[in-house]
Enzyme design. Structure first.
Site, PDB file in Angstrom:
ATOM      1  N   GLN A   6      24.184  96.390 122.476  1.00  0.00           N
ATOM      2  CA  GLN A   6      24.719  97.706 122.826  1.00  0.00           C
ATOM      3  C   GLN A   6      23.843  98.461 123.827  1.00  0.00           C
ATOM      4  O   GLN A   6      24.348  99.226 124.652  1.00  0.00           O
ATOM      5  CB  GLN A   6      24.889  98.550 121.570  1.00  0.00           C
ATOM      6  CG  GLN A   6      23.595  98.869 120.852  1.00  0.00           C
ATOM      7  CD  GLN A   6      23.789  99.720 119.600  1.00  0.00           C
ATOM      8  OE1 GLN A   6      24.904 100.031 119.238  1.00  0.00           O
ATOM      9  NE2 GLN A   6      22.713 100.082 118.952  1.00  0.00           N
TER      10      GLN A   6
ATOM     11  N   ASP B 157      18.675  92.358 109.148  1.00  0.00           N
ATOM     12  CA  ASP B 157      18.984  93.656 108.535  1.00  0.00           C
ATOM     13  C   ASP B 157      20.484  93.872 108.350  1.00  0.00           C
ATOM     14  O   ASP B 157      20.884  94.736 107.563  1.00  0.00           O
ATOM     15  CB  ASP B 157      18.426  94.797 109.396  1.00  0.00           C
ATOM     16  CG  ASP B 157      16.960  95.070 109.108  1.00  0.00           C
ATOM     17  OD1 ASP B 157      16.339  94.280 108.374  1.00  0.00           O
ATOM     18  OD2 ASP B 157      16.436  96.076 109.631  1.00  0.00           O
TER      19      ASP B 157
ATOM     20  N   TYR C 212      -3.200 100.155 112.521  1.00  0.00           N
ATOM     21  CA  TYR C 212      -3.626  98.878 113.104  1.00  0.00           C
ATOM     22  C   TYR C 212      -3.663  98.909 114.629  1.00  0.00           C
ATOM     23  O   TYR C 212      -2.981  99.703 115.269  1.00  0.00           O
ATOM     24  CB  TYR C 212      -2.797  97.711 112.588  1.00  0.00           C
ATOM     25  CG  TYR C 212      -1.297  97.703 112.764  1.00  0.00           C
ATOM     26  CD1 TYR C 212      -0.708  97.349 113.970  1.00  0.00           C
ATOM     27  CD2 TYR C 212      -0.457  97.995 111.693  1.00  0.00           C
ATOM     28  CE1 TYR C 212       0.670  97.278 114.108  1.00  0.00           C
ATOM     29  CE2 TYR C 212       0.932  97.928 111.825  1.00  0.00           C
ATOM     30  CZ  TYR C 212       1.485  97.563 113.040  1.00  0.00           C
ATOM     31  OH  TYR C 212       2.848  97.495 113.174  1.00  0.00           O
TER      32      TYR C 212
HETATM   33  C1  LIG Z   1       9.353 102.005 110.067  1.00  0.00           C
HETATM   34  C2  LIG Z   1       9.591 100.502 110.055  1.00  0.00           C
HETATM   35  C3  LIG Z   1       8.520  99.614 110.172  1.00  0.00           C
HETATM   36  C4  LIG Z   1       8.723  98.234 110.108  1.00  0.00           C
HETATM   37  N1  LIG Z   1       7.653  97.380 110.225  1.00  0.00           N
HETATM   38  C5  LIG Z   1       7.860  96.030 110.155  1.00  0.00           C
HETATM   39  C6  LIG Z   1       6.780  95.106 110.295  1.00  0.00           C
HETATM   40  O1  LIG Z   1       5.620  95.482 110.491  1.00  0.00           O
HETATM   41  N2  LIG Z   1       7.050  93.765 110.217  1.00  0.00           N
HETATM   42  C7  LIG Z   1       8.330  93.293 110.029  1.00  0.00           C
HETATM   43  O2  LIG Z   1       8.527  92.046 109.967  1.00  0.00           O
HETATM   44  N3  LIG Z   1       9.367  94.148 109.915  1.00  0.00           N
HETATM   45  C8  LIG Z   1       9.178  95.489 109.978  1.00  0.00           C
HETATM   46  N4  LIG Z   1      10.231  96.347 109.875  1.00  0.00           N
HETATM   47  C9  LIG Z   1      11.574  95.797 109.679  1.00  0.00           C
HETATM   48  C10 LIG Z   1      12.131  95.250 110.966  1.00  0.00           C
HETATM   49  O3  LIG Z   1      12.029  96.191 112.009  1.00  0.00           O
HETATM   50  C11 LIG Z   1      13.581  94.864 110.775  1.00  0.00           C
HETATM   51  O4  LIG Z   1      13.743  94.185 109.555  1.00  0.00           O
HETATM   52  C12 LIG Z   1      13.995  93.965 111.925  1.00  0.00           C
HETATM   53  O5  LIG Z   1      13.941  94.664 113.141  1.00  0.00           O
HETATM   54  C13 LIG Z   1      15.395  93.411 111.679  1.00  0.00           C
HETATM   55  O6  LIG Z   1      15.742  92.609 112.784  1.00  0.00           O
HETATM   56  P1  LIG Z   1      17.274  92.412 113.143  1.00  0.00           P
HETATM   57  O7  LIG Z   1      17.274  91.498 114.323  1.00  0.00           O
HETATM   58  O8  LIG Z   1      18.018  92.023 111.931  1.00  0.00           O
HETATM   59  O9  LIG Z   1      17.833  93.852 113.525  1.00  0.00           O
HETATM   60  P2  LIG Z   1      17.332  94.901 114.660  1.00  0.00           P
HETATM   61  O10 LIG Z   1      15.928  94.645 115.060  1.00  0.00           O
HETATM   62  O11 LIG Z   1      17.690  96.241 114.148  1.00  0.00           O
HETATM   63  O12 LIG Z   1      18.249  94.546 115.884  1.00  0.00           O
HETATM   64  C14 LIG Z   1      19.624  94.845 115.901  1.00  0.00           C
HETATM   65  C15 LIG Z   1      20.097  94.879 117.349  1.00  0.00           C
HETATM   66  O13 LIG Z   1      21.514  95.012 117.356  1.00  0.00           O
HETATM   67  C16 LIG Z   1      21.899  95.989 118.304  1.00  0.00           C
HETATM   68  N5  LIG Z   1      23.181  96.542 117.842  1.00  0.00           N
HETATM   69  C17 LIG Z   1      23.423  97.354 116.786  1.00  0.00           C
HETATM   70  N6  LIG Z   1      24.739  97.639 116.684  1.00  0.00           N
HETATM   71  C18 LIG Z   1      25.353  96.992 117.701  1.00  0.00           C
HETATM   72  C19 LIG Z   1      26.714  96.890 118.128  1.00  0.00           C
HETATM   73  N7  LIG Z   1      27.709  97.535 117.470  1.00  0.00           N
HETATM   74  N8  LIG Z   1      27.001  96.130 119.203  1.00  0.00           N
HETATM   75  C20 LIG Z   1      26.016  95.473 119.884  1.00  0.00           C
HETATM   76  N9  LIG Z   1      24.695  95.548 119.533  1.00  0.00           N
HETATM   77  C21 LIG Z   1      24.383  96.283 118.452  1.00  0.00           C
HETATM   78  C22 LIG Z   1      20.752  97.002 118.271  1.00  0.00           C
HETATM   79  O14 LIG Z   1      20.705  97.785 119.459  1.00  0.00           O
HETATM   80  C23 LIG Z   1      19.539  96.065 118.123  1.00  0.00           C
HETATM   81  O15 LIG Z   1      19.068  95.619 119.383  1.00  0.00           O
HETATM   82  C24 LIG Z   1      10.039  97.731 109.947  1.00  0.00           C
HETATM   83  C25 LIG Z   1      11.133  98.615 109.869  1.00  0.00           C
HETATM   84  C26 LIG Z   1      10.920  99.987 109.922  1.00  0.00           C
HETATM   85  C27 LIG Z   1      12.107 100.928 109.827  1.00  0.00           C
END
Ligand SMILES: Cc1cc2nc3c(=O)[nH]c(=O)nc-3n(C[C@H](O)[C@H](O)[C@H](O)COP(=O)(O)OP(=O)(O)OC[C@H]3O[C@@H](n4cnc5c(N)ncnc54)[C@H](O)[C@@H]3O)c2cc1C
Length: 378
Positions: free
Chosen positions: A35, A292, A213
């Protein structure tokens, strides 16, 4: 599976880019739809443990990540009041060999710039916000906010905690606010004026905690994330700027070693923390979820990103090795759900490395080699 299977990956986060990278290497034409108009350098760090870095190595990214981030030499858990060390783990050549990969801290923007190299150039369609999925008997249509419509055979929902793909699969259901917010800040290490800090420290209070960190190998950029209770979150924004005093006040009675760090923090933002109740329905028909999108947890174990990477590696193996999507999705779920369930439980307890902790089961795991579970009905 037939390598002509058209696979659409929604979301160019850690999970989506890792999945697309492996699927393309296995011979599938995988396209990623994101997105955002481009990747931006948002102000936050991320820890990638060995179970994730050894996967990213297979995509040729390990050295680049080491170059932009830092191989942390240690992680220390300290008590908020006495400063006593409750647990510490050293990451050296021996532990790296034992765990099979380094423990890295990195800026999220730098991580994304590297991750983008995992996929074939041109295979990420930016500015494509998915708004609907329309399944027919022989394909699935993806409808985007920009008016584009594309067809695929399979859709991988890697679109994070507010997943649109999940909405289609399970019905819309907002994530739940966990009653905590994260105050985040990044600052140049020179502001510490020589005050020494370990590569990674977690300060544990009774109802709050704070992580400090380094994010670069030069140890010139420091990341602080302080998590504290909050009664509510009333904004639609993912984060808001916040006065530095909010962070300082929330940890004002912590040990002097932490207060020395907080003295120099500026440019603080505050982020609500959300999760979802565990739901093990991760796929149906032509749709499957990773990361997620299917199992968001409070970030207290720093494992959410690593779980998305592990999901991506296992799902890609299942799709490459099994004959049908149905078999691949069932194998993926059977392999992943028990491990993810453990991580969900530990994250909710906020118990990881609080005191003496057995870490091998988590860090030594290699999703590129681990046995794939065979559901009994296959
Ligand atoms: C405060 C905080 C600290 C964290 N620290 C850590 C850490 O130190 N180590 C660790 O392993 N994890 C950490 N996490 C967790 C980690 O950030 C997430 O679990 C991880 O980013 C999940 O990856 P993902 O690819 O599933 O989703 P995301 O990284 O959320 O990626 C989802 C992607 O989908 C896109 N998207 C969303 N909706 C749509 C749509 N309708 N159409 C097209 N694209 C879309 C978004 O723009 C994004 O680019 C942390 C989370 C938070 C909130």
């Amino acid at each position: 599976m037939n390598r002509n299977t058209r696979i659409a990956v929604v979301g160019a986060g850690l999970g989506g880019l890792t999945a697309a990278g492996f699927l393309q290497r296995a011979g599938f034409a995988a396209t990623v739809y994101e997105q955002a108009p481009t990747f931006s350098r948002i102000g936050a760090g991320i820890i990638l443990s060995a179970n994730a870095t050894k996967v990213l190595r297979r995509l040729g990214l390990e050295q680049a990540l080491i170059d932009v981030g830092i191989k942390a030499e240690c992680y220390v858990s300290r008590a908020w009041d006495s400063g006593a060390t409750q647990y510490e783990i050293y990451f050296d050549a021996a532990s790296e060999e034992r765990f099979g990969g380094p423990y890295l801290n990195v800026h999220r923007g730098d991580l994304h710039a590297v991750l983008e190299r995992a996929v074939v150039p041109g295979s990420i369609a930016f500015d494509h916000r998915l708004v609907d999925l329309q399944e027919t008997s022989d394909a699935i249509g993806l409808v985007f906010e920009n008016g584009t419509r594309v067809e695929a055979d399979l859709v991988i929902g890697a679109d994070g905690i507010r997943s649109k793909v999940r909405d289609v699969l399970l019905g819309p259901q907002p994530p739940r606010f966990v009653g905590m917010v994260a105050h985040r800040a990044i600052f140049p290490a020179e502001r510490l004026r020589g005050f020494k800090i370990p590569d990674c420290t977690k300060w544990w209070g009774p109802d709050r905690h704070l992580l400090v960190y380094f994010m670069t190998r030069r140890r010139d950029e420091v990341y602080v994330i302080g998590v504290a209770p909050a009664a509510s979150w009333d904004s639609d924004e993912a984060s808001l700027p916040c006065p530095r005093e909010k962070l300082v006040d929330a940890f004002a009675n912590f040990h002097d070693d932490l207060l020395r760090v907080l003295e120099v923090v500026q440019d603080v933002s505050v982020w609500p923390i959300y999760d979802r109740a565990r739901d093990d329905r991760w796929s149906r028909g032509r749709i499957v979820l990773i990361g997620d999108a299917c199992h968001p947890v409070p970030p207290f174990m720093a494992a959410g990103g690593a779980m998305a990477v592990e999901d991506a590696a296992i799902l890609s193996r299942c799709l490459a090795q099994l004959d049908t999507a149905a078999e691949a999705f069932r194998c993926y779920e059977a392999t992943r759900i028990p491990r993810v369930g453990d991580v969900q439980r530990i994250s909710l307890e906020n118990s990881w490395m609080r005191g003496p902790t057995e870490t091998d089961w988590f860090y030594c795991y290699d999703p590129c080699l681990a046995p794939l579970a065979r559901p009994t009905s296959l």
